[in-house]
Design an enzyme around this catalytic site. Structure first.
Site, mmCIF file in Angstrom:
data_model
loop_
_atom_site.group_PDB
_atom_site.id
_atom_site.type_symbol
_atom_site.label_atom_id
_atom_site.label_comp_id
_atom_site.label_asym_id
_atom_site.label_seq_id
_atom_site.Cartn_x
_atom_site.Cartn_y
_atom_site.Cartn_z
ATOM 1 N N GLU A 1 0.754 -1.157 -0.051
ATOM 2 C CA GLU A 1 0.114 0.014 0.093
ATOM 3 C C GLU A 1 0.845 1.283 0.196
ATOM 4 O O GLU A 1 0.563 2.054 0.820
ATOM 5 C CB GLU A 1 -1.006 0.119 1.200
ATOM 6 C CG GLU A 1 -1.778 -1.012 1.409
ATOM 7 C CD GLU A 1 -2.621 -0.888 2.728
ATOM 8 O OE1 GLU A 1 -2.478 -0.195 3.545
ATOM 9 O OE2 GLU A 1 -3.329 -2.087 2.920
ATOM 10 N N GLY B 1 2.011 4.976 -0.761
ATOM 11 C CA GLY B 1 1.410 6.171 -1.388
ATOM 12 C C GLY B 1 2.450 7.184 -1.450
ATOM 13 O O GLY B 1 2.816 7.320 -2.659
ATOM 14 N N CYS C 1 -2.877 33.542 8.833
ATOM 15 C CA CYS C 1 -2.761 34.410 10.025
ATOM 16 C C CYS C 1 -2.351 33.533 11.092
ATOM 17 O O CYS C 1 -3.050 33.347 11.966
ATOM 18 C CB CYS C 1 -3.935 35.168 10.253
ATOM 19 S SG CYS C 1 -4.047 36.511 9.129
ATOM 20 N N GLU C 2 -1.400 32.818 11.028
ATOM 21 C CA GLU C 2 -0.826 31.809 12.178
ATOM 22 C C GLU C 2 0.872 31.993 12.128
ATOM 23 O O GLU C 2 1.385 31.868 10.994
ATOM 24 C CB GLU C 2 -1.251 30.503 12.063
ATOM 25 C CG GLU C 2 -2.769 30.158 12.112
ATOM 26 C CD GLU C 2 -3.081 28.909 12.734
ATOM 27 O OE1 GLU C 2 -2.387 28.507 13.502
ATOM 28 O OE2 GLU C 2 -4.114 28.636 12.560
HETATM 29 N N1 LLP Z 1 -2.119 2.130 4.275
HETATM 30 C C1 LLP Z 1 -2.523 2.574 5.516
HETATM 31 C C2 LLP Z 1 -3.239 1.658 6.205
HETATM 32 C C3 LLP Z 1 -1.979 3.878 6.062
HETATM 33 O O1 LLP Z 1 -2.695 4.093 6.963
HETATM 34 C C4 LLP Z 1 -1.262 4.888 5.109
HETATM 35 C C5 LLP Z 1 -0.965 6.327 5.516
HETATM 36 C C6 LLP Z 1 -0.850 4.006 3.955
HETATM 37 C C7 LLP Z 1 -1.059 2.806 3.689
HETATM 38 C C8 LLP Z 1 -0.032 5.036 3.062
HETATM 39 O O2 LLP Z 1 1.327 5.262 3.697
HETATM 40 P P1 LLP Z 1 2.609 5.985 2.809
HETATM 41 O O3 LLP Z 1 2.968 4.876 1.945
HETATM 42 O O4 LLP Z 1 2.146 7.096 2.071
HETATM 43 O O5 LLP Z 1 3.501 6.511 3.855
HETATM 44 N N2 LLP Z 1 0.057 13.046 6.114
HETATM 45 C C9 LLP Z 1 1.400 12.296 6.822
HETATM 46 C C10 LLP Z 1 1.004 11.072 6.257
HETATM 47 C C11 LLP Z 1 0.013 10.129 6.910
HETATM 48 C C12 LLP Z 1 0.049 8.669 6.644
HETATM 49 C C13 LLP Z 1 -1.216 8.098 6.926
HETATM 50 N N3 LLP Z 1 -1.572 6.747 6.815
HETATM 51 C C14 LLP Z 1 2.467 13.029 6.197
HETATM 52 O O6 LLP Z 1 2.219 13.986 5.143
HETATM 53 O O7 LLP Z 1 3.490 12.757 6.323
#
Ligand code: LLP
Length: 410
Positions: free
Chosen positions: A269, A271, A338-339
Site C-alpha cells: 500500500e 502512497g 494568520c498563524e
Molecule cells: N496504508 C495505511 C493503512 C495507511 O494508514 C497509510 C498512511 C498508507 C497505507 C500509506 O502510507 P505511505 O506509503 O504514504 O507512507 N500526512 C502524513 C502521512 C500520513 C499517513 C497516513 N497513513 C504526512 O504528510 O507525512
C-alpha cells in the site's frame, strides 16, 4: 532540471505554466509517477498487487493513470471508494479498505462494489461486516489488521505499529477472532494485514512486522483457514532533504525485507513513495520583509495549501524557478495565513528572491493537495499533470463561488 536558467518539470517551462494557470499551483510529473510505480514490479518477484494509497494524492487523473497500469488502491472512506469508481470501475476489484471507523454506508458501498478485501480493525467492526454481508447477500473477504507492536522511527503523528496506537487488533488476540469468524458463512478470512506507519526509511521494521504476521498466518493455516493474502501496508519513506536518494535501491531492499512472504499473495500500500517526489507546489513571492534580524519571504501559498511543514515540522526543499546569481540569504519562507505556524522553511539559506519571482516547494506530490483546506477562506490551488512536454489541467483552481456553495444564510 534547469534549462537556460529556467526550471522545468519534464518538458514544461514552469514560468510559462505559472503565467497560464496562476499560482499557487500543484504540478505533477506523470512520468515520475509511472516510474515509481514500475519499480515495484521490477523489484517484487512474488505474486503481488500494488494498492496505491489514495489518501496520499487522490486526484482522479492520477488514480486513472495508475489504474491503467494495473494498480489496486488502498482506501479509507466511502469518498475514496467513489474516487476509485470514477477513475476506473475495473480497479474496484483491486481495492483494499482500511480504516478504524468504517460506517454502515461505507461497508455497504464496498460490499456492493465487490472490492478485494476489507482490512478490519476491531471485533465490533467484524461483527458489523458479517451483518451487512448477510443483509446484502455478499460474502466479505477480510483480513484483520493486526498491531504487531513494532517500533518504527518516524514522526509520532504517523507512527502506527505500537500497542499504544489506535490502529489494528492486538496480534495476540487475533487468532481467536479468526477462529470465531471462520464459523460465519458471510465472512471469508482471506488474509492478514499490518501497517506500522509512514515515512519509514529503514526496511528492518517492515521485516520485523512481517515476521510476526507470518507466525500468526502459520497458526491460522494449522487451524484450517485458507489465508491467501498478506497485506504489509504502506509507509516506505523517501528522502526529503538534499541527500542522495536512489528510489530503485530503496524498493529493492524493501522487497528483500519482504521475501519471507513467499507462498502468499502480497498486497502493498505505498502512497508517498509513488507520488511525493513527482510533485511540486509552484508559488509566487508576494513580499520580502525584514523584522528585526529576520528576513521573511512571503509567498502566495500558505499552510492551507501545504500543511506538512506546520504539522510535522517537515522539510521541503525550495528552489527558485529562475536560477539567479549565487547570492544567498538566510530567510524564513512563510505564507499569508494568520498563524505563526504558517511557514515552509525557517532560517533556510536560499538564493535571494524578489517579489514577483517564482519558487517551487519540492516533494509536495504526497499529502499536499490531499491535506489542503480552505482555512482563512482561501481557494485551494489548481493541479496540473505534466505528460512529456504537455501540461494538462486536472483540477481547476477553486473559485470564490465554490467556497460558498454549501453555506446557508437564510
Ligand atoms: N496504508 C495505511 C493503512 C495507511 O494508514 C497509510 C498512511 C498508507 C497505507 C500509506 O502510507 P505511505 O506509503 O504514504 O507512507 N500526512 C502524513 C502521512 C500520513 C499517513 C497516513 N497513513 C504526512 O504528510 O507525512
Amino acid at each position: 532540471m534547469y534549462r537556460k536558467r529556467q526550471l522545468l518539470c519534464d518538458g514544461v517551462d514552469l514560468t510559462a505554466l505559472a503565467e497560464e494557470q496562476g499560482t499557487p499551483l500543484y504540478v505533477y510529473s506523470a512520468d515520475q509517477i509511472l516510474h515509481r510505480f514500475s519499480l515495484f514490479a521490477d523489484a517484487f518477484t512474488q505474486p503481488h498487487t500494488v494498492c496505491y494509497s489514495v489518501k496520499a494524492n487522490s486526484a482522479l487523473a492520477i488514480l486513472r493513470l495508475l489504474a491503467e497500469q494495473g494498480a489496486g488502491f488502498d482506501i479509507v472512506s466511502g469518498g475514496e471508494l467513489e474516487r476509485v469508481r470514477r477513475a476506473s470501475k475495473a480497479a474496484l476489484k483491486r481495492v483494499v479498505f482500511s480504516g478504524v471507523g468504517k460506517q454502515v454506508w461505507e461497508i455497504d458501498a464496498a460490499l456492493k462494489a465487490e472490492i478485494l478485501i476489507f482490512n478490519v480493525e476491531s471485533e465490533a467492526e467484524l461483527a458489523l461486516l458479517a451483518e451487512r454481508a448477510e443483509a446484502l447477500g455478499k460474502q466479505a473477504r477480510f483480513a484483520l489488521r493486526v498491531n504487531p507492536d513494532v517500533f518504527a522511527d518516524t514522526h509520532p503523528y504517523i507512527s502506527t505499529g505500537l500497542r499504544e496506537h489506535k490502529f489494528g487488533i492486538d496480534i495476540g488476540l487475533a487468532r481467536a477472532i479468526y477462529r470465531k469468524a471462520a464459523r460465519s458463512r458471510w465472512l471469508d478470512p482471506a488474509g492478514v494485514s499490518v501497517h506500522i506507519g509512514s515515512q519509514i526509511r529503514a526496511v528492518e521494521p517492515f521485516a520485523a512486522a512481517l515476521e510476526r504476521v507470518l507466525a500468526l498466518i502459520g497458526e491460522l493455516k494449522r487451524d484450517g483457514l485458507d489465508i491467501r493474502y498478506v497485506d504489509v501496508g504502506g509507509g516506505l519513506g523517501i528522502e526529503y532533504g538534499a541527500a542522495a536518494f536512489d528510489p530503485a535501491e530503496q524498493v529493492k531492499s524493501y522487497a528483500a525485507a519482504l521475501t519471507a512472504a513467499s507462498g502468499l499473495h502480497l498486497l502493498l500500500e505505498p502512497g508517498r513513495f509513488i507520488v511525493a517526489q513527482a510533485g511540486g507546489l509552484l508559488t509566487r513571492v508576494l513580499y520580502v520583509k525584514k523584522n528585526g534580524a529576520k528576513t521573511f519571504v512571503i509567498t502566495d501559498a500558505g499552510m492551507n495549501d501545504l500543511i506538512r511543514p506546520s504539522l510535522y515540522q517537515a522539510h521541503h526543499e525550495i528552489l527558485p524557478v529562475r536560477q539567479g546569481t549565487a547570492t544567498e540569504q538566510v530567510v524564513d519562507v512563510v505564507g499569508p495565513v494568520c498563524e505563526s505556524g504558517d511557514f515552509f522553511a525557517r532560517d533556510r539559506k536560499l538564493p535571494k528572491v524578489k517579489p514577483g519571482e517564482l519558487m517551487v516547494l519540492l516533494d509536495a506530490g504526497a499529502y499536499g493537495m490531499s491535506l489542503s483546506s480552505n482555512y482563512n477562506t482561501r481557494v485551494r490551488p489548481a493541479e496540473v499533470l505534466v505528460e512529456g512536454s504537455a501540461a494538462r489541467l486536472i483540477r481547476r483552481r477553486e473559485t470564490m463561488k465554490d467556497l460558498f456553495v454549501a453555506e446557508i444564510l437564510d
